[in-house]
Every structure is written in structure tokens, then in C-alpha cells.
Motif scaffolding. Structure first.
Motif, PDB file in Angstrom:
ATOM      1  N   PRO A 100      -4.246  11.502  -4.834  1.00 20.37           N
ATOM      2  CA  PRO A 100      -3.228  11.404  -6.176  1.00 20.37           C
ATOM      3  C   PRO A 100      -3.940  11.992  -7.478  1.00 20.37           C
ATOM      4  O   PRO A 100      -3.063  12.361  -8.157  1.00 20.37           O
ATOM      5  N   VAL A 122      -1.942  13.640   2.951  1.00 24.92           N
ATOM      6  CA  VAL A 122      -1.612  13.117   1.606  1.00 24.92           C
ATOM      7  C   VAL A 122      -2.021  14.183   0.437  1.00 24.92           C
ATOM      8  O   VAL A 122      -3.135  14.468   0.490  1.00 24.92           O
ATOM      9  N   MET A 142       0.888  -1.148  -0.045  1.00 27.34           N
ATOM     10  CA  MET A 142       0.066   0.098   0.078  1.00 27.34           C
ATOM     11  C   MET A 142       0.912   1.368  -0.078  1.00 27.34           C
ATOM     12  O   MET A 142       1.782   1.475   0.812  1.00 27.34           O
ATOM     13  N   ARG A 143       0.729   2.117  -0.942  1.00 24.94           N
ATOM     14  CA  ARG A 143       1.171   3.480  -1.037  1.00 24.94           C
ATOM     15  C   ARG A 143       0.591   4.509  -0.106  1.00 24.94           C
ATOM     16  O   ARG A 143      -0.611   4.269   0.201  1.00 24.94           O
ATOM     17  N   PRO A 144       1.170   5.500   0.304  1.00 20.09           N
ATOM     18  CA  PRO A 144       0.479   6.672   1.034  1.00 20.09           C
ATOM     19  C   PRO A 144      -0.708   6.955   0.356  1.00 20.09           C
ATOM     20  O   PRO A 144      -1.739   7.207   0.994  1.00 20.09           O
ATOM     21  N   GLU A 145      -0.659   7.108  -1.184  1.00 25.27           N
ATOM     22  CA  GLU A 145      -2.028   7.409  -1.956  1.00 25.27           C
ATOM     23  C   GLU A 145      -3.204   6.561  -1.746  1.00 25.27           C
ATOM     24  O   GLU A 145      -4.397   6.902  -2.073  1.00 25.27           O
ATOM     25  N   SER A 146      -2.831   5.371  -1.441  1.00 23.68           N
ATOM     26  CA  SER A 146      -3.734   4.335  -1.105  1.00 23.68           C
ATOM     27  C   SER A 146      -4.828   4.768  -0.169  1.00 23.68           C
ATOM     28  O   SER A 146      -5.841   4.066  -0.077  1.00 23.68           O
ATOM     29  N   GLN A 171       3.819  -2.176   6.342  1.00 19.79           N
ATOM     30  CA  GLN A 171       4.940  -2.212   5.635  1.00 19.79           C
ATOM     31  C   GLN A 171       4.891  -1.365   4.282  1.00 19.79           C
ATOM     32  O   GLN A 171       5.918  -0.881   3.684  1.00 19.79           O
ATOM     33  N   GLY A 172       3.476  -1.294   3.987  1.00 20.56           N
ATOM     34  CA  GLY A 172       3.350  -0.457   2.614  1.00 20.56           C
ATOM     35  C   GLY A 172       3.406   0.930   2.778  1.00 20.56           C
ATOM     36  O   GLY A 172       3.535   1.706   1.897  1.00 20.56           O
ATOM     37  N   VAL A 173       2.806   1.447   3.922  1.00 24.49           N
ATOM     38  CA  VAL A 173       2.947   2.868   4.404  1.00 24.49           C
ATOM     39  C   VAL A 173       4.124   3.527   5.231  1.00 24.49           C
ATOM     40  O   VAL A 173       4.454   4.760   4.823  1.00 24.49           O
ATOM     41  N   GLN A 192       0.975  -6.313   5.790  1.00 20.91           N
ATOM     42  CA  GLN A 192       1.204  -5.820   4.421  1.00 20.91           C
ATOM     43  C   GLN A 192       0.673  -4.191   4.454  1.00 20.91           C
ATOM     44  O   GLN A 192       1.424  -3.368   4.048  1.00 20.91           O
TER      45      GLN A 192
END
Length: 247
Positions: free
Chosen positions: A57, A54, A1-5, A236-238, A233
Motif C-alpha cells: 500500500p 500486491v 480483509m483487502r489484498p493490501e492487508s 471473503q475479504g480477499v 472473513q
């Protein structure tokens, strides 16, 4: 997961702000989108926390994490409070609707200080433009006048109204540079005085209802913690990865 997510997958409230929400849009106006996302509770279980805001996006899009949004709203931040009262709501889930139902809890007589202080800062920039260039940036002058009107009316009535309504043409005349700067100064000074007078007799409470807002935030965090997230997940993604052992 990216911050934009966090925005695409966890937004609880989204609206349009800027000239379109104010009723001042023209053909060349952008569409400014603002929103609130709820970061999954597991993201807060490590030292590195999720972002408080954020950008994106999409173009002209900006979102705040719920806790940061509530903090700013309790302080009487003009941009945040107006976001909560936008007439152009694009999305609100159950949590977002509960946030909207809390709008009154954020309002207090503190708005006199925060709105007028913000206006004072913008007024200084306009004065500098006049000194250096002979004229202000007319669009900024229009929005400053609108903000002062909003502050005065909010303090008088206890209701925050974002759309300018029948004042649209009056304000667009300012944007087009059709009102002399001395006349604008007179209007701004009058509105500042009227806001101060209204603050002394405002129906707004002295302080916002912090406890009510905090109860909402705690309940929302707890409900998020009970949801079934793929915790590792998500985390670790953010937030940045950390070593499993410290040397």
C-alpha cells in the motif's frame, strides 16, 4: 480483509531494493521497498485464489506471495534473487528468517542464462535509444553495467553481492553521462564474455535445490492451516464472493 492487508498483516520478509541497496543512492533516489507475504492457507481452499503479488500500500512498494516468490527465485529471476540478498532488511519473522537461510538453495548456474538474457533485453533498449536519440538513458546504462558485474562475480564466486562497494564512483560516472557510449559498449561486451567464461567453471550447482525449497513451502502452508483464522472473513475479504448455490 483487502489484498493490501496481506502485506500489512502477513508479510514475512521486507527489504529495501534499488539504488539504496546497490550502494548507488544519491539525494534524489527513491526508496524502493520489496517484500514477501504468506497468504493464509484457507485462502487457497476455494477456486478463486489469493493474489500472487500486491502493489502498495505504500508508494514504491511491491510484494509477492511466498509461493510465487519461490517459483521465480528457482527460475533464477535476477530481481527476486537480489531481493533475497538485499543488505537492507527491514523485517523478517521466523518464516522470513528461514527463507533467508534458504538463499543458497535458489542459486545455480541457471543465473548465467537469466541474468545475461535480462541484460541482453536491456541492452537492446539502450541501443535503440542511441539510434533514435544519439545517447542512451544513462541511468539505465549504469544499472545494466552493474547487473553484468553482479552476474560475472556471482558465477565466479558462488556468492551474490548486491552492494557495488568500491565500484560506486565508476558506476555513477556512467549515470552522469561521463563515459562515452563506445567505451560502455566495450565494457558491457567484456563483462558478457567474462560471465560466460565464469559459467563454465562456476562453483554453483547445475540446478537449484527445488526439493529443499518445496519442503519449506509445504511446512509453511501446513503451519498456516493450523492457525486460528476467521476463515470465512479472511476468504471473503480477499477473493471475490461466490454464490452459495449454482443455478
Amino acid at each position: 480483509m483487502r489484498p493490501e492487508s496481506l502485506v500489512t498483516d502477513h508479510t514475512i520478509y521486507a527489504c529495501v531494493m534499488g539504488s539504496r541497496a546497490f550502494g548507488l543512492a544519491t539525494e534524489d533516489s527513491d526508496t524502493d521497498r520489496r517484500g514477501v507475504f504468506l497468504a493464509p492457507t484457507p485462502l487457497f481452499w476455494r477456486f478463486d485464489k489469493p493474489p500472487t503479488h500486491v502493489e502498495g500500500p505504500a508508494e514504491e512498494q511491491f510484494s509477492w506471495e511466498l509461493e510465487r516468490f519461490c517459483e521465480l527465485a528457482l527460475r533464477g529471476n535476477p530481481n527476486i534473487l537480489e531481493c533475497l540478498h538485499s543488505p537492507l532488511v527491514e523485517y523478517a519473522d521466523a518464516t522470513g528468517r528461514e527463507l533467508l537461510a534458504l538463499r543458497g538453495a535458489f542459486l545455480s548456474r541457471k543465473v548465467h542464462e537469466t541474468f545475461v538474457r535480462y541484460a541482453h533485453g536491456q541492452r537492446g533498449k539502450l541501443d535503440a535509444d542511441v539510434r533514435n536519440h544519439g545517447a542512451p538513458r544513462w541511468k539505465h546504462a549504469m544499472h545494466l553495467l552493474r547487473l553484468l558485474m553482479t552476474a560475472r562475480d556471482l558465477l565466479r564466486t558462488g556468492v551474490l553481492t548486491v552492494d557495488v562497494g568500491d565500484r560506486r564512483e565508476e558506476l555513477l560516472e556512467v549515470k552522469r553521462g561521463e563515459v562515452p557510449w563506445p567505451e560502455l559498449e566495450t565494457r558491457m561486451n567484456r563483462l558478457t564474455r567474462e560471465a560466460e567464461e565464469a559459467a563454465a567453471h562456476s562453483p554453483l550447482p547445475e540446478e537449484p535445490d527445488r526439493r529443499r525449497v518445496e519442503d519449506f513451502l509445504v511446512r509453511t502452508r501446513r503451519a498456516s492451516a493450523l492457525q486460528a483464522y476467521p476463515h470465512e472473513q479472511v476468504v471473503q475479504g480477499v477473493v471475490p464472493a461466490r454464490r452459495s448455490r449454482e443455478s
